[in-house]
Scaffold this motif. Structure first.
Motif, PDB file in Angstrom:
ATOM      1  N   VAL A   1       0.742  -1.473  -0.174  1.00 51.54           N
ATOM      2  CA  VAL A   1      -0.103   0.104   0.527  1.00 51.54           C
ATOM      3  C   VAL A   1       0.748   1.412   0.101  1.00 51.54           C
ATOM      4  O   VAL A   1       0.661   1.890  -0.693  1.00 51.54           O
ATOM      5  CB  VAL A   1      -0.742   0.259   1.317  1.00 51.54           C
ATOM      6  CG1 VAL A   1      -1.932   1.345   1.039  1.00 51.54           C
ATOM      7  CG2 VAL A   1      -1.725  -1.717   0.958  1.00 51.54           C
ATOM      8  N   PHE A   2       1.774   1.323   0.589  1.00 48.62           N
ATOM      9  CA  PHE A   2       2.925   2.823   1.030  1.00 48.62           C
ATOM     10  C   PHE A   2       3.807   2.562  -0.367  1.00 48.62           C
ATOM     11  O   PHE A   2       3.585   3.927  -0.459  1.00 48.62           O
ATOM     12  CB  PHE A   2       3.554   2.303   2.274  1.00 48.62           C
ATOM     13  CG  PHE A   2       4.837   3.133   2.723  1.00 48.62           C
ATOM     14  CD1 PHE A   2       4.257   4.934   2.831  1.00 48.62           C
ATOM     15  CD2 PHE A   2       5.783   3.548   1.362  1.00 48.62           C
ATOM     16  CE1 PHE A   2       4.627   5.838   2.780  1.00 48.62           C
ATOM     17  CE2 PHE A   2       6.581   4.804   2.175  1.00 48.62           C
ATOM     18  CZ  PHE A   2       6.136   5.546   3.105  1.00 48.62           C
TER      19      PHE A   2
ATOM     20  N   ASN B   1       2.075   9.119  -4.933  1.00 51.82           N
ATOM     21  CA  ASN B   1       2.404  11.256  -4.425  1.00 51.82           C
ATOM     22  C   ASN B   1       4.043  11.694  -5.189  1.00 51.82           C
ATOM     23  O   ASN B   1       3.830  12.885  -5.555  1.00 51.82           O
ATOM     24  CB  ASN B   1       3.000  10.785  -2.761  1.00 51.82           C
ATOM     25  CG  ASN B   1       2.873  11.932  -2.071  1.00 51.82           C
ATOM     26  OD1 ASN B   1       1.747  12.801  -1.902  1.00 51.82           O
ATOM     27  ND2 ASN B   1       4.278  12.436  -1.771  1.00 51.82           N
ATOM     28  N   LEU B   2       4.449  11.155  -5.819  1.00 57.04           N
ATOM     29  CA  LEU B   2       5.494  11.266  -7.190  1.00 57.04           C
ATOM     30  C   LEU B   2       5.322  11.548  -7.739  1.00 57.04           C
ATOM     31  O   LEU B   2       5.517  12.855  -9.113  1.00 57.04           O
ATOM     32  CB  LEU B   2       7.024  10.682  -7.836  1.00 57.04           C
ATOM     33  CG  LEU B   2       7.351   9.308  -6.453  1.00 57.04           C
ATOM     34  CD1 LEU B   2       8.589   8.312  -7.390  1.00 57.04           C
ATOM     35  CD2 LEU B   2       8.365  10.735  -5.680  1.00 57.04           C
TER      36      LEU B   2
ATOM     37  N   LEU C   1       6.089   6.948   8.148  1.00 56.43           N
ATOM     38  CA  LEU C   1       6.508   6.089   8.264  1.00 56.43           C
ATOM     39  C   LEU C   1       7.192   5.802  10.006  1.00 56.43           C
ATOM     40  O   LEU C   1       7.184   4.985  10.823  1.00 56.43           O
ATOM     41  CB  LEU C   1       8.366   5.933   7.756  1.00 56.43           C
ATOM     42  CG  LEU C   1       7.761   6.299   5.949  1.00 56.43           C
ATOM     43  CD1 LEU C   1       9.578   6.656   5.042  1.00 56.43           C
ATOM     44  CD2 LEU C   1       7.537   4.963   5.660  1.00 56.43           C
ATOM     45  N   ALA C   2       6.673   6.549  10.494  1.00 61.38           N
ATOM     46  CA  ALA C   2       7.369   6.816  11.825  1.00 61.38           C
ATOM     47  C   ALA C   2       6.672   6.431  12.744  1.00 61.38           C
ATOM     48  O   ALA C   2       6.523   5.549  13.487  1.00 61.38           O
ATOM     49  CB  ALA C   2       7.641   8.667  12.481  1.00 61.38           C
TER      50      ALA C   2
ATOM     51  N   THR D   1      -7.956   3.177  -6.200  1.00 57.55           N
ATOM     52  CA  THR D   1      -8.315   1.782  -6.919  1.00 57.55           C
ATOM     53  C   THR D   1      -7.571   0.794  -6.530  1.00 57.55           C
ATOM     54  O   THR D   1      -8.193   0.454  -6.035  1.00 57.55           O
ATOM     55  CB  THR D   1      -9.363   1.951  -8.171  1.00 57.55           C
ATOM     56  OG1 THR D   1      -9.393   3.188  -8.677  1.00 57.55           O
ATOM     57  CG2 THR D   1     -10.496   1.119  -8.723  1.00 57.55           C
ATOM     58  N   MET D   2      -6.689   0.629  -7.305  1.00 55.85           N
ATOM     59  CA  MET D   2      -5.825  -1.053  -6.442  1.00 55.85           C
ATOM     60  C   MET D   2      -5.579  -0.365  -5.647  1.00 55.85           C
ATOM     61  O   MET D   2      -5.713  -1.887  -4.311  1.00 55.85           O
ATOM     62  CB  MET D   2      -4.768  -0.773  -7.497  1.00 55.85           C
ATOM     63  CG  MET D   2      -4.940  -0.926  -9.062  1.00 55.85           C
ATOM     64  SD  MET D   2      -5.831  -1.825  -9.589  1.00 55.85           S
ATOM     65  CE  MET D   2      -4.900  -3.420  -8.377  1.00 55.85           C
ATOM     66  N   ILE D   3      -5.404   0.496  -4.406  1.00 53.71           N
ATOM     67  CA  ILE D   3      -5.185   0.195  -3.010  1.00 53.71           C
ATOM     68  C   ILE D   3      -6.460   0.466  -2.326  1.00 53.71           C
ATOM     69  O   ILE D   3      -6.722  -0.572  -1.296  1.00 53.71           O
ATOM     70  CB  ILE D   3      -4.983   1.524  -2.881  1.00 53.71           C
ATOM     71  CG1 ILE D   3      -3.429   2.148  -2.676  1.00 53.71           C
ATOM     72  CG2 ILE D   3      -4.935   1.993  -1.057  1.00 53.71           C
ATOM     73  CD1 ILE D   3      -2.790   3.181  -2.371  1.00 53.71           C
TER      74      ILE D   3
END
Length: 624
Positions: free
Chosen positions: A406-407, A414-415, A435-436, A591-593
């Motif tokens: 997912v990330f 995001n890029l 991430l933290a 949508t894939m997420i």
């Protein structure tokens, strides 16, 4: 009592007094024809540089809601007539000015919308639609375009004076009307109950009276200098009929399709409940007869005539292939299931209403982070029951596999948003914070859950597993794995597709979603339907002497996500007007997420329903 600070005074939210500045902010600009939202300053509008930018919560940052202070200043009950804000000047011979003007024209061509907020209320643009109804949109366009053939697009149809061919008409003036009512029992002033706006276009040929002249338009092939003066007027109207607690109602009630869908939702729920009752009744009656017949077999001759699901009692709890992966999926699915249940429960209580901007996503993310312990525990416990010994690999995969996928998808999206300069692009600091949360909270909690899962004794099955696997007879077409999996997702999808339409509308068409009560009810129906459909198909396969039920039960209900993906593709091509390669990639990436999360969620429901069913039926039958 909640309060807000206005100057040096402290007043309850929604309460204002004469002469006090009203809290007025501006959110991101978005469009139904593009997935890319942009900050207010991206289009070179008048900006406020002296005030501090309001802080946003995690949910607002994830959705790209960038709140900025507004240069439009006004005080309560002090009308303003044609107040000038600023003038923007562009010279097409200047490359920087030409780029800004081209970007503004692109925004008007894609029908980008302003989103203004006064006292936490969206400023709405209300206009008449078909059947004499009025639609109040929590946004208004920055402008519109008339084609070379003279056909007006989008908001240009509201004014017959917008007739210049191949021209962009700019809404550079707004008439704002603030509705309020006097607070009778509180010595504090008045409560704001509505804010409406009417965008207009003025050429402003005379600086002494700027709100005059015809509409302001920009020819598509304009060269030279072009000025855009921005002005506004404000009026205050007392309205005693709208209660402050109901001030959002006029927006929600005017949303398209809302009223006509209530009957459809109820009809769908009644049908699904009826079908679920029928399936449950058939299963109970059939199983009751099977169990009674099997328990009455006392002689060896009767035992030799056994058939159906009792024949595979020595193999039904045999560890599945790829048990490591299945246990990891089930751990992540359990985490998602609990997160969804708690989030919807809070939403039904009103804590996550549209007025609390970003609260829904913030709640979901925080809950997911805090629910690492159940994920690790379930994955470890099931993996141990499958006879697995690589516990380190299991806990690492539980903590990193599904969240990592997912990330990674989210980071690639995001890029693209960074490259397009969109406000939805998450800042680097927020990425580090995410991430933290993942590495410093979720991962340690997953390790703790896995520790207790492996420490506890394995799951005790009601029957022993034979050393030699039983041969599975030739299966008919309907009892083969793939047809059963495909059929298993039809009924669960049938109970959610209406709500799915509303959810996709709220995400991609920028409409407010507020029917959390119905959504929670559909959530319960989905759980029941996934469970019953999977149990029914599991029973058929066991009767056909096929004991490989673990992966099949997960994939049967998880196949609902495939129908969800197909519906999302259909929605993209039939309902949306999204253009551009970047927007298309973003739509399918996000949508894939959603499909992956839905796959883990529904698959986990199906597996645990079948696990309970198989354990139950073999525990009540006498096995020699």
């Amino acid at each position: 009592m909640y309060v807000r600070l206005i100057g040096d005074s402290k007043l309850p939210i929604g309460v204002s007094v004469s002469g006090v500045p009203l809290p007025f902010t501006q959110s991101e600009l978005d469009s139904v024809e593009s997935v890319l939202p942009y900050e207010y300053t991206a289009f070179d509008f008048c900006s406020e540089k002296t005030m501090k930018r309001p802080s946003e919560n995690l949910g607002q940052v994830l959705f790209g809601e960038r709140i900025e202070p507004s240069p439009y200043k006004f005080e309560f009950k002090k009308p303003v007539v044609c107040q000038k804000v600023c003038t923007r000047t562009y010279d097409t011979n200047n490359p920087s000015d030409k780029a800004k003007l081209d970007f503004l024209k692109k925004g008007m061509l894609l029908n980008y919308q302003h989103h203004w907020i006064v006292d936490n209320m969206p400023v709405t643009w209300c206009y008449d639609v078909e059947d004499g109804q009025k639609f109040c949109n929590p946004g208004f366009p920055i402008g519109c375009y008339v084609t070379e053939a003279g056909r007006p697009k989008d908001a240009c149809v509201v004014n017959s004076n917008f007739n210049e061919k191949d021209a962009f008409y700019i809404f550079n003036h707004v008439d704002i009307t603030i509705y309020y009512h006097i607070v009778e029992h509180e010595q504090l002033g008045a409560r704001l109950v509505a804010a409406k706006i009417e965008p207009k276009s003025y050429d402003n040929p005379n600086n002494d009276s700027p709100c005059t002249g015809g509409p302001k338009f920009l020819k598509n092939k304009h060269t030279g200098v072009f000025n855009i003066p921005y002005t506004y007027s404000i009026n205050f109207v007392e309205d005693k009929n709208i209660r402050w607690a109901s001030r959002w109602d006029y927006i929600l009630e005017s949303m398209p399709h809302t009223n006509i869908q209530w009957f459809s939702i109820m009809n769908s729920l009644v049908i699904v409940l009826f079908l679920s009752g029928m399936v449950a009744m058939i299963m109970l009656r059939t199983l009751h007869k099977d169990i009674a017949r099997y328990n009455q077999m006392d002689s060896v001759e009767d035992a030799q005539e056994e058939f159906g699901w009792k024949l595979v009692h020595g193999d039904v709890f045999r560890p599945p292939r790829k048990g490591m992966l299945l246990s990891v999926f089930l751990g992540s699915g359990t985490q998602i299931f609990i997160m969804t249940f708690v989030t919807l429960f809070f939403a039904c209580l009103g804590f996550l209403s549209p007025a609390n901007r970003g609260a829904l996503m913030t709640c979901a993310v925080v809950l997911w982070v805090l629910l690492g312990t159940p994920a690790g525990y379930v994955a470890a416990r099931l993996y141990k029951s499958f006879g697995g010994e690589k516990w380190k690999t299991n806990v690492l995969l539980t903590a990193f596999l599904c969240p990592g996928v997912v990330f990674a998808d989210f980071f690639v999206m995001n890029l693209i948003l960074w490259g397009e300069g969109s406000s939805a692009a998450m800042p680097f600091g927020t990425l580090v914070a995410i991430l933290a949360l993942w590495f410093c909270i979720s991962v340690p909690l997953t390790f703790i859950g896995a520790y207790f899962g492996f420490k506890k004794a394995g799951i005790e099955h009601p029957v022993r597993t034979n050393q030699i696997p039983r041969q599975i007879p030739e299966q008919s077409f309907y009892t083969k794995p793939f047809p059963g999996i495909v059929m298993g997702g039809i009924l669960p999808f049938g109970c959610i597709f209406i709500q799915l339409f509303f959810i996709l509308n709220s995400i991609w068409s920028h409409q407010m979603y507020y029917m959390f009560g119905f959504l929670f009810l559909v959530f319960i129906i989905l759980v029941i339907t996934c469970s019953e459909a999977t149990i029914l198909l599991c029973y058929f396969h066991l009767c056909a002497e096929d004991y490989h039920w673990q992966w099949r039960s997960f994939l049967t209900s998880g196949f609902t996500a495939v129908y969800f993906l197909v519906y999302a593709i259909h929605y993209f091509f039939s309902k949306l007007q999204i253009t551009g390669l970047a927007s298309t990639i973003l739509y399918f990436g996000y949508t894939m997420i959603m499909a992956l999360i839905f796959f883990l969620f529904t698959g986990t429901i199906g597996f645990f329903a079948c696990f309970w069913f198989v354990t139950k039926i073999y525990s009540v039958v006498k096995v020699d």
